[in-house]
Design an enzyme around this catalytic site. Sequence first.
Site, PDB file in Angstrom:
ATOM      1  N   GLY A 131      -7.296  -6.551   6.335  1.00 47.62           N
ATOM      2  CA  GLY A 131      -6.678  -7.805   7.064  1.00 47.62           C
ATOM      3  C   GLY A 131      -5.146  -8.080   6.732  1.00 47.62           C
ATOM      4  O   GLY A 131      -5.161  -7.634   5.556  1.00 47.62           O
TER       5      GLY A 131
ATOM      6  N   HIS B  53      -7.657   3.010   3.064  1.00 43.21           N
ATOM      7  CA  HIS B  53      -8.489   3.051   4.447  1.00 43.21           C
ATOM      8  C   HIS B  53      -9.286   4.351   4.671  1.00 43.21           C
ATOM      9  O   HIS B  53      -8.526   5.290   5.117  1.00 43.21           O
ATOM     10  CB  HIS B  53      -7.520   2.842   5.593  1.00 43.21           C
ATOM     11  CG  HIS B  53      -6.930   1.359   5.570  1.00 43.21           C
ATOM     12  ND1 HIS B  53      -7.591   0.332   6.143  1.00 43.21           N
ATOM     13  CD2 HIS B  53      -5.631   0.929   5.219  1.00 43.21           C
ATOM     14  CE1 HIS B  53      -6.806  -0.898   6.085  1.00 43.21           C
ATOM     15  NE2 HIS B  53      -5.855  -0.486   5.560  1.00 43.21           N
TER      16      HIS B  53
END
Length: 522
Positions: free
Chosen positions: A59, A175
């Site tokens: 986020g 990620h």
Amino acid sequence: MAHQVIVVLDFGSQYTQLIARRIREQAVYCEIHPYTIATDPELRQLRALNPVGIVLSGGPSSVYDDGAPTIVPAVYELGVPVLGICYGAQLTAKLLGGDVRPADRREYGRASVRVKRADGLFKSVPAGEELVVWASHGDHVEGLPPGFVHTAESANCTMSGFASSERRIHCVQFHPEVVHTPRGAELLGNFLFGVCEARGDWSMASFVDEAVARIREQVGPASAGGRVICGLSGGVDSSVAAALIHRAIGDRLTCIFVDNGVLRKGEREYVATIFRDHFKVDLRVIDAEQRFLDKLADVTDPEKKRKIIGYEFIAVFDEEAKTIDGARFLAQGTLYPDVIESVSFKGPSAVIKSHHNVGGLPEKMKLSLVEPLRELFKDEVRQLGLELGLPKHMVSRQPFPGPGLAVRCLGALTKTRLDVLRAADAIIDEEIRAADLYDSIWQSFGVLLPVRSVGVMGDERTYEEALALRAVHSRDGMTADWVQLPYDLLARISTRVVNEVRGINRVVYDITSKPPGTIEWE
Ligand code: XMP
């Protein structure tokens, strides 16, 4: 629900949808929910979903921001495995008693981590091995929460993986869901199958069975007399929705196809062949060409064209629907990205804007919606179409705008000009397919320009309009690059269009990307 579920709690990362797709690609069903479903101390909503694993997304926030999104620590006590990615990892460290330091600056890009323990996420990677990863993180986990160990570390230790195998909580500050982490799918697989012990029970075949049962339940038994009506556009989504609903309720589905006069060449016959001849669907083809062209006569403003077409479509569809006895349901090909956009706490930006789609039907018609594709991503819809027996040619069609050729025929719309554009567009389609480029291109099409120029053909002087050829690569329509089509293909298209289409004597190639251009010209 028969299949297992992984729940992704969304903290607003641009990659949240990618996480879900990467998980589903491994045959594990996955749903995205806003993190706010994990703020109630009882965790009612989250428990009701009965997940076999929970992923906390990345986020944009820092855990130190005022009002930074957070969840109740009870999430970690559910006994359900947790994977924290970037923000999800920092939040986990903070909530479980680790030491998280604010970043001096955010770090993005390619990085390398050394695996310290071949366990959990890294089960298949020998300790000591270096992995290339994509990092995009801010805060830095300085001290691990009690009971946690490092599973991977970057050279400067600002980026790491940490985990408590006992509690089945695994965190990475990179990620795994993006392609720039080459072994990301493998790491996610280790979480899914190793840590969560997922069965891998999500397949299109099983989806068909579940979806068929749900549609039957919603529409009710044949004796109740309810019918579903479905507007077919010739596009992938409405076609797959119709094929699926037809599988569920057979002749209690009526499809309506409106020929609005701004369709591609042969479109009407194409749709009729597939749905009426092949699937034996109750298909009503409405020839409304003249009606639309009358309304569009002399209209040159693109937004006016869009409004007229949208409004007229609803009117025609509504008139036809009124003649169908028992029509109580309206099928819509809503996809998962639209659903997520409406529930996500910030909303991923990477979806095609809804103003592009013809809205207003359900409100006007007071019908209950049947949306059997609500859980699916576009690539899954294509797979589903194949599973249902739709031809590959149809399920792999490029997107086509609702207002059709009206926004590709610049200036005033006449039947003659539309026919000219249709003929040119068909040649482009044929040549792009023949060059085996159709599937790798997001959209390729022609735009008829209201610009006349002088040419010579044989001994004759011509004075005709120009065609702009447009071909773009894109992932979602939000940004696009023009395609570097081979010169010989450009030459073939140009020669054929000018030779075969009366009304065009010049072809130009649009080499504008988006931004600053748009994909369509209007
Ligand atoms: P632009 O031209 O805005 O297009 O770069 C982005 C994507 O949206 C499609 N598009 C439309 N689709 N109704 C639609 O259903 C519309 O009015 C419309 N305008 C653009 C376009 O084809 C591209 O895929």
